[in-house]
Design an enzyme around this catalytic site. Structure first.
Site, PDB file in Angstrom:
ATOM      1  N   GLY A  29       0.838  -1.213   0.000  1.00 53.42           N
ATOM      2  CA  GLY A  29       0.000   0.000   0.000  1.00 53.42           C
ATOM      3  C   GLY A  29       0.862   1.248   0.000  1.00 53.42           C
ATOM      4  O   GLY A  29       0.546   2.256   0.629  1.00 53.42           O
ATOM      5  N   GLY A  32      -0.553   4.942  -0.931  1.00 55.06           N
ATOM      6  CA  GLY A  32      -1.671   5.505  -0.168  1.00 55.06           C
ATOM      7  C   GLY A  32      -1.234   6.684   0.681  1.00 55.06           C
ATOM      8  O   GLY A  32      -0.084   7.130   0.623  1.00 55.06           O
ATOM      9  N   GLN A  33      -2.186   7.183   1.519  1.00 54.06           N
ATOM     10  CA  GLN A  33      -1.907   8.397   2.304  1.00 54.06           C
ATOM     11  C   GLN A  33      -0.691   8.210   3.219  1.00 54.06           C
ATOM     12  O   GLN A  33       0.176   9.076   3.300  1.00 54.06           O
ATOM     13  CB  GLN A  33      -3.137   8.751   3.166  1.00 54.06           C
ATOM     14  CG  GLN A  33      -2.971  10.061   3.938  1.00 54.06           C
ATOM     15  CD  GLN A  33      -3.931  10.228   5.103  1.00 54.06           C
ATOM     16  OE1 GLN A  33      -4.477   9.249   5.617  1.00 54.06           O
ATOM     17  NE2 GLN A  33      -4.108  11.447   5.547  1.00 54.06           N
ATOM     18  N   ILE A  56      -0.771  -1.799  -6.166  1.00 57.49           N
ATOM     19  CA  ILE A  56      -1.753  -2.587  -6.924  1.00 57.49           C
ATOM     20  C   ILE A  56      -2.006  -1.888  -8.260  1.00 57.49           C
ATOM     21  O   ILE A  56      -1.712  -0.690  -8.410  1.00 57.49           O
ATOM     22  CB  ILE A  56      -3.083  -2.757  -6.150  1.00 57.49           C
ATOM     23  CG1 ILE A  56      -3.688  -1.403  -5.780  1.00 57.49           C
ATOM     24  CG2 ILE A  56      -2.894  -3.639  -4.922  1.00 57.49           C
ATOM     25  CD1 ILE A  56      -5.088  -1.484  -5.197  1.00 57.49           C
ATOM     26  N   ARG A  57      -2.545  -2.638  -9.212  1.00 55.78           N
ATOM     27  CA  ARG A  57      -2.845  -2.042 -10.535  1.00 55.78           C
ATOM     28  C   ARG A  57      -3.834  -0.888 -10.335  1.00 55.78           C
ATOM     29  O   ARG A  57      -4.785  -0.992  -9.582  1.00 55.78           O
ATOM     30  CB  ARG A  57      -3.459  -3.082 -11.482  1.00 55.78           C
ATOM     31  CG  ARG A  57      -2.514  -4.188 -11.847  1.00 55.78           C
ATOM     32  CD  ARG A  57      -2.971  -4.959 -13.093  1.00 55.78           C
ATOM     33  NE  ARG A  57      -2.255  -6.242 -13.229  1.00 55.78           N
ATOM     34  CZ  ARG A  57      -0.955  -6.348 -13.485  1.00 55.78           C
ATOM     35  NH1 ARG A  57      -0.220  -5.249 -13.651  1.00 55.78           N
ATOM     36  NH2 ARG A  57      -0.349  -7.542 -13.565  1.00 55.78           N
ATOM     37  N   TYR A 164     -15.033  -1.085   9.158  1.00 55.86           N
ATOM     38  CA  TYR A 164     -13.659  -0.620   9.340  1.00 55.86           C
ATOM     39  C   TYR A 164     -13.185  -0.952  10.757  1.00 55.86           C
ATOM     40  O   TYR A 164     -12.116  -1.528  10.941  1.00 55.86           O
ATOM     41  CB  TYR A 164     -13.594   0.888   9.112  1.00 55.86           C
ATOM     42  CG  TYR A 164     -12.219   1.496   9.220  1.00 55.86           C
ATOM     43  CD1 TYR A 164     -11.873   2.265  10.325  1.00 55.86           C
ATOM     44  CD2 TYR A 164     -11.282   1.322   8.225  1.00 55.86           C
ATOM     45  CE1 TYR A 164     -10.611   2.840  10.435  1.00 55.86           C
ATOM     46  CE2 TYR A 164     -10.020   1.899   8.317  1.00 55.86           C
ATOM     47  CZ  TYR A 164      -9.702   2.655   9.424  1.00 55.86           C
ATOM     48  OH  TYR A 164      -8.454   3.229   9.526  1.00 55.86           O
ATOM     49  N   LYS A 168     -10.368  -3.545  12.247  1.00 53.67           N
ATOM     50  CA  LYS A 168      -9.237  -3.047  13.044  1.00 53.67           C
ATOM     51  C   LYS A 168      -9.108  -3.836  14.350  1.00 53.67           C
ATOM     52  O   LYS A 168      -8.015  -4.208  14.762  1.00 53.67           O
ATOM     53  CB  LYS A 168      -9.384  -1.550  13.320  1.00 53.67           C
ATOM     54  CG  LYS A 168      -9.141  -0.672  12.101  1.00 53.67           C
ATOM     55  CD  LYS A 168      -7.770  -0.946  11.477  1.00 53.67           C
ATOM     56  CE  LYS A 168      -7.509  -0.124  10.235  1.00 53.67           C
ATOM     57  NZ  LYS A 168      -6.220  -0.485   9.590  1.00 53.67           N
TER      58      LYS A 168
HETATM   59  C1  VAH Z   1     -10.633   7.359   8.568  1.00 53.49           C
HETATM   60  N1  VAH Z   1      -8.581   8.644   8.334  1.00 53.49           N
HETATM   61  O1  VAH Z   1     -11.179   8.409   8.862  1.00 53.49           O
HETATM   62  C2  VAH Z   1      -9.115   7.311   8.602  1.00 53.49           C
HETATM   63  C3  VAH Z   1      -8.642   6.860   9.949  1.00 53.49           C
HETATM   64  C4  VAH Z   1      -8.664   7.247  12.391  1.00 53.49           C
HETATM   65  C5  VAH Z   1      -9.317   7.560  11.099  1.00 53.49           C
HETATM   66  O2  VAH Z   1      -8.764   5.518  10.122  1.00 53.49           O
HETATM   67  O3  VAH Z   1     -11.244   6.354   8.254  1.00 53.49           O
END
Ligand code: VAH
Length: 341
Positions: A29, A32-33, A56-57, A164, A168
């Site tokens: 990755g 990415g940011q 990744i493509r 998400y 995590k």
């Molecule tokens: C988001 N910037 O907002 C990410 C991050 C803690 C936040 O995981 O999903």
């Protein structure tokens, strides 16, 4: 007797990893940011290192990221592809930054699980077989509505209701499991919302705190999706990158926790951020828009975390606050966004 031997073998494997770590590094990755800046930091700061930019493509590295070191197609869901890279470059440390951020993950929950969890097990299995250390970040997103919101403890209830957040918490547990069961040297942190001028984030809940600076420099009226009074932990990217490197170089004998340390530097809500931005752009305008997805996510996250364990176990210290971050953001964005001559 068997248990003792297993524990010793795991510890020996883990310590062997520690001795050879942070020379040949794979960043999954890397465009990415976080990855785009972490890859460059590692290449700049780790002497005699090989830092492979995994991508990744459709998200190929460009410019200095491509020109300054090796790059390989590294789809976290493609285990043979990852294993071949680890063998080719004798990788000893993997930064796993492949993830869909919170709001996007709510729109594509099964894809988020596939990337975050099927991808993670691929990497942990490779790390187990090939004695790599693994950093997979967690986040304030791993907490839920019934987590204490103020001074959120290192060890507390974590029942997030976002995909998400579920990935995590699962990431934290799976990474701990591979350490305790197999001696894989897994470590990580719970990142706050990260703010940077380099790579625009995509689809997060805290990303308003990045987009607002762009709007201010461009002279645009900013539509804020997060209601006034909604506090969240935030961190300037240089501090986050320093934490990601520092924890992997920490003395493992000091670590009581591993996956994932609370780290904190500032907590603010949109009106405080508006006031700070007006100090640099007096004509800045902002209004609020209704975004029920981001509002619900933000309401479930902490106001501010207690990061005393990271400070005690590996000497974590932030260096930026809201004002010094804003100074740096405006200085870089005014240069980055100025009209081409
Ligand atoms: C988001 N910037 O907002 C990410 C991050 C803690 C936040 O995981 O999903």
């Amino acid at each position: 007797m068997f248990a003792v031997c297993t524990a010793f073998r795991n510890f020996a494997a883990q310590n062997r990893t520690c001795l050879i770590r942070m020379k040949n590094i794979l960043v999954v990755g890397s465009t990415g940011q976080i990855g785009s800046e972490l890859t460059m930091k590692l290449r700049r700061e780790i002497p005699n290192s090989t830092v492979v930019a995994g991508y990744i493509r459709g998200a190929e590295p460009k410019g200095i990221l491509l020109e300054s070191g090796p790059a390989e197609l590294a789809d976290v869901t493609n285990a043979p592809q990852l294993a071949a890279i680890v063998d080719k470059y004798h990788i000893d440390t993997i930064y796993n930054l492949a993830a869909l951020l919170s709001a996007v993950a709510e729109a594509k929950p099964l894809l988020a699980w596939h990337i975050q969890m099927d991808g993670l097990i691929n990497l942990l299995e490779i790390a187990r077989e090939k004695h790599c250390a693994v950093f997979t970040p967690s986040s304030i997103g791993s907490f839920g509505l019934n987590t204490p919101h103020k001074n959120t403890p290192q060890d507390t209830i974590q029942r997030p209701r976002t995909m998400y957040g579920v990935t995590k918490v699962s990431t934290e547990l799976l990474s701990d499991y591979y350490f305790h069961k197999y001696g894989v040297d897994t470590r990580s942190v719970r990142f706050p919302g990260l703010i940077s001028y380099v790579t625009l984030p995509g689809g997060g809940t805290t990303d308003y705190a990045v987009e607002i600076y762009y709007a201010a420099v461009k002279g645009e009226d900013f539509a804020c999706p997060i209601p006034a009074g909604t506090y969240m932990d935030m961190m300037y990217m240089p501090d986050a990158l320093h934490a990601a490197v520092q924890i992997m170089q920490a003395d493992p004998s000091r670590l009581i926790h591993r996956n994932a340390f609370n780290i904190a530097s500032m907590s603010f809500e949109p009106e405080q951020l508006r006031a700070e931005i007006l100090r640099f752009e007096p004509d800045f305008k902002m209004h609020y828009v209704n975004d029920p997805v981001r509002k619900a996510i933000a309401d479930s996250w902490p106001d501010n975390m207690d990061d005393s364990c990271a400070r005690a176990e590996w000497d974590w210290r932030p260096t930026y606050d809201l004002h010094s971050m804003s100074e740096d953001m405006f200085r870089h964005l005014r240069e980055k966004l100025k009209p081409a001559k």
